[in-house]
Scaffold this motif. Structure first.
Motif, PDB file in Angstrom:
ATOM      1  N   PRO A 247       6.141  42.001  26.054  1.00 46.74           N
ATOM      2  CA  PRO A 247       7.105  41.337  25.174  1.00 46.74           C
ATOM      3  C   PRO A 247       8.353  40.872  25.934  1.00 46.74           C
ATOM      4  CG  PRO A 247       6.448  43.478  24.276  1.00 46.74           C
ATOM      5  CD  PRO A 247       5.892  43.384  25.667  1.00 46.74           C
ATOM      6  N   LEU A 248       8.930  39.792  25.453  1.00 46.45           N
ATOM      7  CA  LEU A 248      10.192  39.291  25.995  1.00 46.45           C
ATOM      8  C   LEU A 248      11.352  39.869  25.203  1.00 46.45           C
ATOM      9  CD1 LEU A 248       9.457  35.470  26.508  1.00 46.45           C
ATOM     10  CD2 LEU A 248       9.097  37.378  28.091  1.00 46.45           C
ATOM     11  N   THR A 249      12.524  39.890  25.817  1.00 41.51           N
ATOM     12  CA  THR A 249      13.763  40.236  25.129  1.00 41.51           C
ATOM     13  C   THR A 249      14.640  38.985  25.073  1.00 41.51           C
ATOM     14  OG1 THR A 249      14.813  40.956  27.192  1.00 41.51           O
ATOM     15  CG2 THR A 249      13.690  42.653  25.871  1.00 41.51           C
ATOM     16  N   TRP A 250      15.641  39.025  24.212  1.00 39.92           N
ATOM     17  CA  TRP A 250      16.562  37.894  24.028  1.00 39.92           C
ATOM     18  C   TRP A 250      17.574  37.860  25.170  1.00 39.92           C
ATOM     19  CZ3 TRP A 250      16.225  33.931  20.772  1.00 39.92           C
ATOM     20  CH2 TRP A 250      17.323  33.098  20.643  1.00 39.92           C
ATOM     21  N   ASN A 251      17.878  36.674  25.660  1.00 36.85           N
ATOM     22  CA  ASN A 251      18.877  36.494  26.713  1.00 36.85           C
ATOM     23  C   ASN A 251      20.075  35.748  26.117  1.00 36.85           C
ATOM     24  OD1 ASN A 251      20.415  35.328  28.856  1.00 36.85           O
ATOM     25  ND2 ASN A 251      18.686  35.620  30.244  1.00 36.85           N
ATOM     26  N   ASP A 252      21.138  36.488  25.799  1.00 39.82           N
ATOM     27  CA  ASP A 252      22.331  35.883  25.199  1.00 39.82           C
ATOM     28  C   ASP A 252      22.973  34.837  26.100  1.00 39.82           C
ATOM     29  OD1 ASP A 252      22.421  37.258  22.718  1.00 39.82           O
ATOM     30  OD2 ASP A 252      23.272  39.023  23.700  1.00 39.82           O
ATOM     31  N   ALA A 253      22.871  35.011  27.413  1.00 37.85           N
ATOM     32  CA  ALA A 253      23.516  34.084  28.350  1.00 37.85           C
ATOM     33  C   ALA A 253      22.854  32.702  28.338  1.00 37.85           C
ATOM     34  CB  ALA A 253      23.503  34.661  29.761  1.00 37.85           C
ATOM     35  N   LEU A 254      21.561  32.629  28.045  1.00 40.25           N
ATOM     36  CA  LEU A 254      20.862  31.339  28.005  1.00 40.25           C
ATOM     37  C   LEU A 254      21.118  30.566  26.718  1.00 40.25           C
ATOM     38  CD1 LEU A 254      17.286  32.121  29.428  1.00 40.25           C
ATOM     39  CD2 LEU A 254      19.140  30.852  30.550  1.00 40.25           C
ATOM     40  N   TYR A 255      21.498  31.267  25.652  1.00 44.01           N
ATOM     41  CA  TYR A 255      21.566  30.619  24.338  1.00 44.01           C
ATOM     42  C   TYR A 255      22.593  29.486  24.221  1.00 44.01           C
ATOM     43  CZ  TYR A 255      21.895  29.561  19.484  1.00 44.01           C
ATOM     44  OH  TYR A 255      21.930  28.861  18.309  1.00 44.01           O
ATOM     45  N   PRO A 256      23.851  29.657  24.611  1.00 48.69           N
ATOM     46  CA  PRO A 256      24.824  28.574  24.364  1.00 48.69           C
ATOM     47  C   PRO A 256      24.440  27.229  24.982  1.00 48.69           C
ATOM     48  CG  PRO A 256      25.977  30.606  24.906  1.00 48.69           C
ATOM     49  CD  PRO A 256      24.508  30.847  25.173  1.00 48.69           C
TER      50      PRO A 256
END
Length: 176
Positions: A48-57
């Motif tokens: 499974p992958l996790t969310w990357n907050d830094a890529l979102y904006p």
């Protein structure tokens, strides 16, 4: 009339500021995207992958630009794109995007593994070395991507996939 476009790049920096992006995705979008990607990955033996907050904006900023083309990532992330004029919501567009990307699996050549424009979105989704994801979606006005109003989905994967010579160990066969 319904329009749909999907694309993947072998490896896809810095994104020009096109629109004001938010720090957080739409409520429920993060969980929906992770559920979709992880269900897809499980079918091919990928963790499974996790969310990357830094890529979102920057992913959101790119989506809000409503130009169906890949950004120039300088190898920092992988990127899948999807656009549709047939979805009725951002949530439906995300569901449709993952279905479209995974539909490419039937064209993947396990006997000659490697990158193909016809399967690049699929291989990025299931790439075993990838560990993180961010997905943004924007509603685009008519005349930008399609003649009518559309949704544009931008998925970014870290570390990127689709590297020449690494397909056999990173693109698993469907798990029975």
């Amino acid at each position: 009339m319904r329009f749909v476009v999907t694309a993947a790049l072998l490896t896809v920096g810095l994104i020009p500021a096109i629109a004001q992006a938010s720090v957080e995705p739409l409520p429920g979008l993060k969980d929906q995207a992770l559920d979709a990607v992880n269900a897809s990955r499980a079918k091919y033996g990928a963790r499974p992958l996790t969310w990357n907050d830094a890529l979102y904006p920057d992913a959101e900023r790119w989506a809000l630009g409503c130009r169906f083309q890949h950004s120039d990532a300088h190898g920092r992330y992988g990127q899948n794109l999807y656009a549709t004029s047939g979805a009725t919501s951002a949530s439906a567009a995300i569901t449709d995007a993952f279905k479209s990307w995974m539909a490419e699996a039937s064209r993947y050549g396990y006997h000659h593994p490697g990158f193909s424009r016809a399967t690049g979105s699929f291989t990025q989704v299931v790439w075993k070395s990838t560990t993180q994801l961010a997905v943004a979606v924007a509603q685009c006005p008519g005349g930008t991507i399609f003649p009518s109003v559309s949704y544009f989905v931008v998925a970014r994967f870290s570390p990127p996939g689709n590297f020449a010579g690494q397909f056999p160990q990173n693109v698993g066969r469907p798990v029975a």
